[in-house]
Write a protein that holds these residues in place. Sequence first.
Motif, PDB file in Angstrom:
ATOM      1  N   ILE A   4       0.833  -1.203   0.000  1.00  0.00           N
ATOM      2  CA  ILE A   4       0.000   0.000   0.000  1.00  0.00           C
ATOM      3  C   ILE A   4       0.865   1.250   0.000  1.00  0.00           C
ATOM      4  O   ILE A   4       0.558   2.243  -0.675  1.00  0.00           O
ATOM      5  N   ASP A   5       1.986   1.219   0.720  1.00  0.00           N
ATOM      6  CA  ASP A   5       2.908   2.363   0.721  1.00  0.00           C
ATOM      7  C   ASP A   5       3.559   2.525  -0.645  1.00  0.00           C
ATOM      8  O   ASP A   5       3.777   3.646  -1.120  1.00  0.00           O
ATOM      9  N   PHE A   6       3.863   1.392  -1.271  1.00  0.00           N
ATOM     10  CA  PHE A   6       4.449   1.428  -2.608  1.00  0.00           C
ATOM     11  C   PHE A   6       3.468   2.030  -3.608  1.00  0.00           C
ATOM     12  O   PHE A   6       3.840   2.851  -4.453  1.00  0.00           O
ATOM     13  N   GLN A   7       2.196   1.660  -3.508  1.00  0.00           N
ATOM     14  CA  GLN A   7       1.186   2.212  -4.411  1.00  0.00           C
ATOM     15  C   GLN A   7       1.041   3.719  -4.210  1.00  0.00           C
ATOM     16  O   GLN A   7       0.877   4.463  -5.179  1.00  0.00           O
ATOM     17  N   ASN A   8       1.090   4.150  -2.968  1.00  0.00           N
ATOM     18  CA  ASN A   8       1.018   5.589  -2.686  1.00  0.00           C
ATOM     19  C   ASN A   8       2.220   6.312  -3.286  1.00  0.00           C
ATOM     20  O   ASN A   8       2.099   7.431  -3.808  1.00  0.00           O
ATOM     21  N   TRP A   9       3.378   5.685  -3.223  1.00  0.00           N
ATOM     22  CA  TRP A   9       4.590   6.253  -3.824  1.00  0.00           C
ATOM     23  C   TRP A   9       4.426   6.338  -5.340  1.00  0.00           C
ATOM     24  O   TRP A   9       4.743   7.361  -5.953  1.00  0.00           O
ATOM     25  N   LEU A  10       3.905   5.275  -5.933  1.00  0.00           N
ATOM     26  CA  LEU A  10       3.679   5.267  -7.380  1.00  0.00           C
ATOM     27  C   LEU A  10       2.761   6.408  -7.809  1.00  0.00           C
ATOM     28  O   LEU A  10       2.959   7.022  -8.865  1.00  0.00           O
ATOM     29  N   ASP A  11       1.768   6.686  -6.978  1.00  0.00           N
ATOM     30  CA  ASP A  11       0.767   7.691  -7.340  1.00  0.00           C
ATOM     31  C   ASP A  11       1.311   9.110  -7.367  1.00  0.00           C
ATOM     32  O   ASP A  11       0.598  10.043  -7.763  1.00  0.00           O
ATOM     33  N   THR A  12       2.547   9.287  -6.979  1.00  0.00           N
ATOM     34  CA  THR A  12       3.161  10.611  -7.071  1.00  0.00           C
ATOM     35  C   THR A  12       3.729  10.861  -8.463  1.00  0.00           C
ATOM     36  O   THR A  12       4.201  11.963  -8.758  1.00  0.00           O
ATOM     37  N   PHE A  13       3.676   9.846  -9.337  1.00  0.00           N
ATOM     38  CA  PHE A  13       4.208   9.959 -10.690  1.00  0.00           C
ATOM     39  C   PHE A  13       3.067  10.090 -11.703  1.00  0.00           C
ATOM     40  O   PHE A  13       1.937   9.667 -11.433  1.00  0.00           O
ATOM     41  N   LYS A 102       9.850  -7.008  -1.393  1.00  0.00           N
ATOM     42  CA  LYS A 102      11.272  -7.005  -1.760  1.00  0.00           C
ATOM     43  C   LYS A 102      11.482  -6.267  -3.079  1.00  0.00           C
ATOM     44  O   LYS A 102      12.408  -5.447  -3.215  1.00  0.00           O
ATOM     45  N   SER A 103      10.611  -6.524  -4.053  1.00  0.00           N
ATOM     46  CA  SER A 103      10.724  -5.876  -5.362  1.00  0.00           C
ATOM     47  C   SER A 103      10.475  -4.375  -5.251  1.00  0.00           C
ATOM     48  O   SER A 103      11.138  -3.568  -5.914  1.00  0.00           O
ATOM     49  N   ALA A 104       9.516  -3.996  -4.413  1.00  0.00           N
ATOM     50  CA  ALA A 104       9.236  -2.573  -4.195  1.00  0.00           C
ATOM     51  C   ALA A 104      10.445  -1.865  -3.600  1.00  0.00           C
ATOM     52  O   ALA A 104      10.813  -0.762  -4.024  1.00  0.00           O
ATOM     53  N   ASP A 105      11.066  -2.488  -2.610  1.00  0.00           N
ATOM     54  CA  ASP A 105      12.260  -1.904  -1.997  1.00  0.00           C
ATOM     55  C   ASP A 105      13.358  -1.699  -3.031  1.00  0.00           C
ATOM     56  O   ASP A 105      14.006  -0.644  -3.064  1.00  0.00           O
ATOM     57  N   GLU A 106      13.581  -2.706  -3.869  1.00  0.00           N
ATOM     58  CA  GLU A 106      14.634  -2.608  -4.884  1.00  0.00           C
ATOM     59  C   GLU A 106      14.367  -1.449  -5.833  1.00  0.00           C
ATOM     60  O   GLU A 106      15.284  -0.690  -6.177  1.00  0.00           O
ATOM     61  N   LEU A 107      13.117  -1.308  -6.257  1.00  0.00           N
ATOM     62  CA  LEU A 107      12.784  -0.260  -7.221  1.00  0.00           C
ATOM     63  C   LEU A 107      12.869   1.126  -6.586  1.00  0.00           C
ATOM     64  O   LEU A 107      13.456   2.049  -7.164  1.00  0.00           O
ATOM     65  N   VAL A 108      12.279   1.281  -5.414  1.00  0.00           N
ATOM     66  CA  VAL A 108      12.288   2.595  -4.750  1.00  0.00           C
ATOM     67  C   VAL A 108      13.717   3.037  -4.450  1.00  0.00           C
ATOM     68  O   VAL A 108      14.079   4.202  -4.677  1.00  0.00           O
ATOM     69  N   ASN A 109      14.545   2.116  -3.978  1.00  0.00           N
ATOM     70  CA  ASN A 109      15.946   2.460  -3.699  1.00  0.00           C
ATOM     71  C   ASN A 109      16.678   2.879  -4.968  1.00  0.00           C
ATOM     72  O   ASN A 109      17.481   3.818  -4.960  1.00  0.00           O
ATOM     73  N   CYS A 110      16.382   2.194  -6.061  1.00  0.00           N
ATOM     74  CA  CYS A 110      17.018   2.525  -7.342  1.00  0.00           C
ATOM     75  C   CYS A 110      16.604   3.919  -7.809  1.00  0.00           C
ATOM     76  O   CYS A 110      17.455   4.748  -8.171  1.00  0.00           O
ATOM     77  N   ILE A 111      15.298   4.179  -7.808  1.00  0.00           N
ATOM     78  CA  ILE A 111      14.798   5.471  -8.289  1.00  0.00           C
ATOM     79  C   ILE A 111      15.287   6.608  -7.393  1.00  0.00           C
ATOM     80  O   ILE A 111      15.637   7.700  -7.869  1.00  0.00           O
TER      81      ILE A 111
END
Length: 436
Positions: A4-13, A102-111
């Motif tokens: 849910i936190d990842f989706q909220n992060w996505l929604d900023t784009f 795990k995948s969300a962490d990898e992507l957010v850290n990369c971006i």
Amino acid sequence: MKLIDFQNWLDTFLNFEKTQTKGIFWLENMKFICNLLGNPQDSIPCIHVAGSKGKGSVSCMIANIINKNGFKCGIYSSPHITDFRERITSTEGFFSDEIYEKSADELVNCISSINPLELPGNKSITWFELVTVFAFLCFKNAKVDYIVYEVGLGGRLDSTNIIKPMLSVLMPIELEHTEFLGNTITEIAAEKAGIIKNNIPCIVSKQKYKDAENVFLKKAEEMSSEIFFTKKIIKNISYFYSEKKLMHVDFSIPQKKLSISSDLKLVGDVQADNAATAALAASLIFPDIKQETISDGLSKAFIPGRFEIQDNLIFDGAHTVNSIANTINVLKSLYPFSKYRLLFACAGDKDIKDIIPLFKNIFQTIIFTKPETVRNCNPDLMLSAAETNGIKAKIIENPTQAFNKLKSELKTDDILLITGSFYLVSEIKKILTTSE
């Protein structure tokens, strides 16, 4: 990171699905981000599916056949109906929370590590690009054996088009998204043909327009890609609807010595052709596959919101002239003695003047509504088109009120069809879930 936190992060784009914007399609960001992540899209054999209609159904069918052949298969599709994970899943269900997190962490850290000035051409990263990269990471972390990728929009510049598939599949072409893909069948087909890769075989499903076939043939020749036209290879297609509201299909692939017979949960005239296309794809991926495996895989395929039956409610995300006409034909075939009611909403770029006449003399009650999630939805234009064609209808802009009114009027044998947009379907299904 929780999903849910990842989706909220996505929604900023920037999200094209919510706000249509020109000039946001390119592949440079995808290549840049994936390179930073070690190119996860190259780690697993995959199939790429594009087209105006049927790509979701065929993707699901191919994936289920692969699963029945003994392999774990991921599916990337859009949009989702009630759960974001529907976009990135497997034939066996959602992945574990650990995989998504795990995948969300990898992507957010990369971006987070990227200096915006490093991005190619100073182009902003979009929501769909991030979701696509997230899918690459999920499938890699889940260690699936195969993946079927459904194109989001077009093909040539779609975010999925950095994959290196073992097979490309091109579904029927219609006039759609003309503001972004072109104003003619030839122009739109050219965008879809962008998924044809050098020396990678491609399948072309039954097309309504010869112009589309010609575009695909020319592109395949340019790319030295072996091309397979289903209409030339698949023989003796037939189907009928069973008492269980399933669709029984039969067809053969003489070149492969396969005779297929299956009961589909996905119903509609076009699903017979979709099943044949999926079967041909499976026979190319697995030359020794058994016909029973194909039949079992086809019978397992199911997608929420594709003529989904819940008691006397039917949810269908059809949103083009042909697909809505097909939905109405299936409705009449499965429920010939029922009376029908309609809840409808569509995006502002749909062909309203040709869609609305399809409703004439079919529905007892028609209500146009306006979900916030449906882009540029304009019930007034729908009502005007209805009045022009002598069709009685009304507007209730609030989807909950519109649905509740129609549902309250349903008699024992009545059927309520909710169609015009997957986002309308999603909103009404959420209303049902909340009320339970």
